[in-house]
Design a protein around this motif. Structure first.
Motif, short mmCIF file in Angstrom:
data_model
loop_
_atom_site.label_atom_id
_atom_site.label_comp_id
_atom_site.label_asym_id
_atom_site.label_seq_id
_atom_site.Cartn_x
_atom_site.Cartn_y
_atom_site.Cartn_z
N ASP A 22 -38.85 -35.90 42.05
CA ASP A 22 -37.62 -36.53 41.57
C ASP A 22 -37.55 -36.49 40.05
OD1 ASP A 22 -36.84 -37.05 44.15
OD2 ASP A 22 -37.56 -39.13 44.14
N TRP A 23 -38.66 -36.80 39.39
CA TRP A 23 -38.70 -36.77 37.92
C TRP A 23 -38.44 -35.35 37.42
CZ3 TRP A 23 -41.98 -34.26 34.44
CH2 TRP A 23 -41.89 -34.70 33.13
N ARG A 26 -34.73 -34.03 37.49
CA ARG A 26 -33.73 -34.60 36.58
C ARG A 26 -33.86 -34.10 35.15
NH1 ARG A 26 -35.09 -39.95 39.25
NH2 ARG A 26 -36.71 -39.85 37.71
N ARG A 27 -34.59 -33.04 34.94
CA ARG A 27 -34.80 -32.51 33.59
C ARG A 27 -35.15 -31.03 33.66
NH1 ARG A 27 -37.03 -36.70 31.86
NH2 ARG A 27 -36.73 -37.76 33.81
N PRO A 130 -27.76 -30.82 35.00
CA PRO A 130 -28.20 -31.82 35.98
C PRO A 130 -27.40 -31.70 37.27
CG PRO A 130 -26.94 -32.86 34.21
CD PRO A 130 -27.12 -31.42 33.84
N PRO A 133 -26.99 -36.48 42.54
CA PRO A 133 -28.03 -37.19 43.29
C PRO A 133 -27.96 -36.83 44.77
CG PRO A 133 -26.86 -38.70 41.84
CD PRO A 133 -26.13 -37.39 41.79
#
Length: 149
Positions: A22-23, A26-27, A130, A133
């Protein structure tokens, strides 16, 4: 405490891996990693001494401090892509420019290894966008039509 109430190692590792995914999602993770890896040869190679038998060849040039600065800046830009994804375009463009400067300053970009890594990493940083979600992506179909349940 019974065996059923203790957290199992597999559950903990799975949760840790999912948190990391997940981390990472997002980048611009891979762009940042390539920029960090590009800084290593650019900093390291110009300060090395190569030994061929009894002959010692020193790779250091007068621009050794410039190589060190370029390498440190590439590492910082890679970390910036990881921890400040809002500034990914600036970090990517700066990494590409530093890669081009390293061709002249740092032994052909530390023998093209650091140059290519920084060029690709900067390009990945600039082009990353990005995503939505997972909850929104599952709620709406990709073609834009409404779901009939």
């Amino acid at each position: 405490m019974s065996a059923d109430t203790r957290p199992r190692l597999i559950d903990t590792l799975g949760r840790t891996r999912r948190t990391f995914w997940d981390w990472r999602g997002r980048r611009p993770f891979w762009g940042g990693l390539l920029c960090i890896l590009a800084g290593a040869p650019i900093m390291y190679i110009p300060y090395q001494t190569m030994t061929l038998g009894d002959l010692h060849v020193r790779m250091a040039t007068t621009a050794g401090s410039g190589s060190l600065i370029i390498g440190v800046l590439l590492v910082v830009l890679g970390l910036t892509m990881w921890f400040q994804p809002q500034s990914r375009v600036f970090a990517g463009v700066a990494a590409i420019l530093l890669a081009l400067v390293s061709l002249v300053v740092s032994n052909f970009g530390a023998f093209l290894i650091g140059f290519l890594l920084a060029l690709v990493g900067g390009g990945l940083g600039v082009s990353w966008a990005p995503g939505r979600p997972l909850t929104e992506a599952a709620a709406e179909p990709a073609d834009g039509s409404s779901r009939a349940d």
